[in-house]
Design a protein around this motif. Structure first.
Motif, mmCIF file in Angstrom:
data_model
loop_
_atom_site.group_PDB
_atom_site.id
_atom_site.type_symbol
_atom_site.label_atom_id
_atom_site.label_comp_id
_atom_site.label_asym_id
_atom_site.label_seq_id
_atom_site.Cartn_x
_atom_site.Cartn_y
_atom_site.Cartn_z
ATOM 1 N N LEU A 18 0.828 -1.201 0.000
ATOM 2 C CA LEU A 18 0.000 0.000 0.000
ATOM 3 C C LEU A 18 0.866 1.256 0.000
ATOM 4 O O LEU A 18 0.579 2.224 -0.708
ATOM 5 C CB LEU A 18 -0.930 -0.013 1.215
ATOM 6 C CG LEU A 18 -2.103 0.936 1.209
ATOM 7 C CD1 LEU A 18 -3.022 0.688 0.013
ATOM 8 C CD2 LEU A 18 -2.881 0.792 2.500
ATOM 9 N N ALA A 19 1.953 1.234 0.759
ATOM 10 C CA ALA A 19 2.886 2.363 0.777
ATOM 11 C C ALA A 19 3.510 2.560 -0.602
ATOM 12 O O ALA A 19 3.618 3.689 -1.087
ATOM 13 C CB ALA A 19 3.979 2.137 1.817
ATOM 14 N N GLN A 20 3.909 1.481 -1.242
ATOM 15 C CA GLN A 20 4.499 1.592 -2.569
ATOM 16 C C GLN A 20 3.492 2.152 -3.562
ATOM 17 O O GLN A 20 3.843 2.944 -4.439
ATOM 18 C CB GLN A 20 5.019 0.243 -3.035
ATOM 19 C CG GLN A 20 6.248 -0.178 -2.259
ATOM 20 C CD GLN A 20 6.771 -1.502 -2.728
ATOM 21 O OE1 GLN A 20 6.014 -2.456 -2.907
ATOM 22 N NE2 GLN A 20 8.066 -1.570 -2.930
ATOM 23 N N THR A 21 2.242 1.768 -3.425
ATOM 24 C CA THR A 21 1.191 2.295 -4.295
ATOM 25 C C THR A 21 1.057 3.800 -4.102
ATOM 26 O O THR A 21 0.920 4.548 -5.069
ATOM 27 C CB THR A 21 -0.145 1.597 -3.991
ATOM 28 O OG1 THR A 21 0.016 0.201 -4.199
ATOM 29 C CG2 THR A 21 -1.252 2.103 -4.876
ATOM 30 N N ALA B 274 2.117 7.252 2.531
ATOM 31 C CA ALA B 274 3.120 6.189 2.470
ATOM 32 C C ALA B 274 3.736 5.970 3.843
ATOM 33 O O ALA B 274 3.894 4.825 4.281
ATOM 34 C CB ALA B 274 4.202 6.540 1.445
ATOM 35 N N ILE B 275 4.053 7.043 4.531
ATOM 36 C CA ILE B 275 4.649 6.934 5.867
ATOM 37 C C ILE B 275 3.688 6.229 6.816
ATOM 38 O O ILE B 275 4.097 5.349 7.584
ATOM 39 C CB ILE B 275 5.059 8.327 6.399
ATOM 40 C CG1 ILE B 275 6.277 8.828 5.610
ATOM 41 C CG2 ILE B 275 5.348 8.281 7.894
ATOM 42 C CD1 ILE B 275 6.650 10.264 5.906
ATOM 43 N N GLN B 276 2.424 6.571 6.751
ATOM 44 C CA GLN B 276 1.431 5.927 7.618
ATOM 45 C C GLN B 276 1.363 4.421 7.346
ATOM 46 O O GLN B 276 1.329 3.615 8.275
ATOM 47 C CB GLN B 276 0.064 6.563 7.419
ATOM 48 C CG GLN B 276 -1.001 5.976 8.314
ATOM 49 C CD GLN B 276 -2.361 6.607 8.087
ATOM 50 O OE1 GLN B 276 -2.557 7.406 7.180
ATOM 51 N NE2 GLN B 276 -3.311 6.242 8.921
ATOM 52 N N ALA B 277 1.352 4.042 6.073
ATOM 53 C CA ALA B 277 1.297 2.619 5.726
ATOM 54 C C ALA B 277 2.574 1.899 6.175
ATOM 55 O O ALA B 277 2.508 0.769 6.660
ATOM 56 C CB ALA B 277 1.089 2.449 4.226
#
Length: 99
Positions: A42-45, A56-59
């Protein structure tokens, strides 16, 4: 099923379809929230889709809550913090990823 969802998510990213990837990774998270790989995907997305780095940081932080030893998430977190000029946090995250 979890690994299949991850594989399909990364296939969507390779096809430049981040929204479809996001759906696959979210399904992976919903099916096994205690595993870090779905959050990492999910962060990469979020990064591919040029969304705010905060998402991204949260994921990545959620991935590390699931597994504090998950080095890929720790390394990507360090990179994202460095982009925000949060040098101390970035250094800490990258050093932890290397150890």
């Amino acid at each position: 099923m979890y690994h299949e969802l991850l594989e399909k998510g990364y296939a969507c990213l390779r096809r430049s379809d981040p929204e479809a990837a996001r759906v696959r990774f979210q399904h992976a998270i919903d099916s096994e929230p205690e595993r870090p790989q779905g959050y990492f995907g999910l962060a990469q997305t979020s990064l591919v889709d040029h969304l705010a780095s905060e998402e991204a940081i949260q994921a990545l932080e959620q991935a590390l809550e699931a597994d504090p030893t998950y080095a890929p998430a720790r390394a990507f977190l360090g990179i994202e913090l460095l982009k925000k000029y949060e040098v101390h946090g970035a250094e800490e995250a990258l050093n932890q990823a290397l150890s």
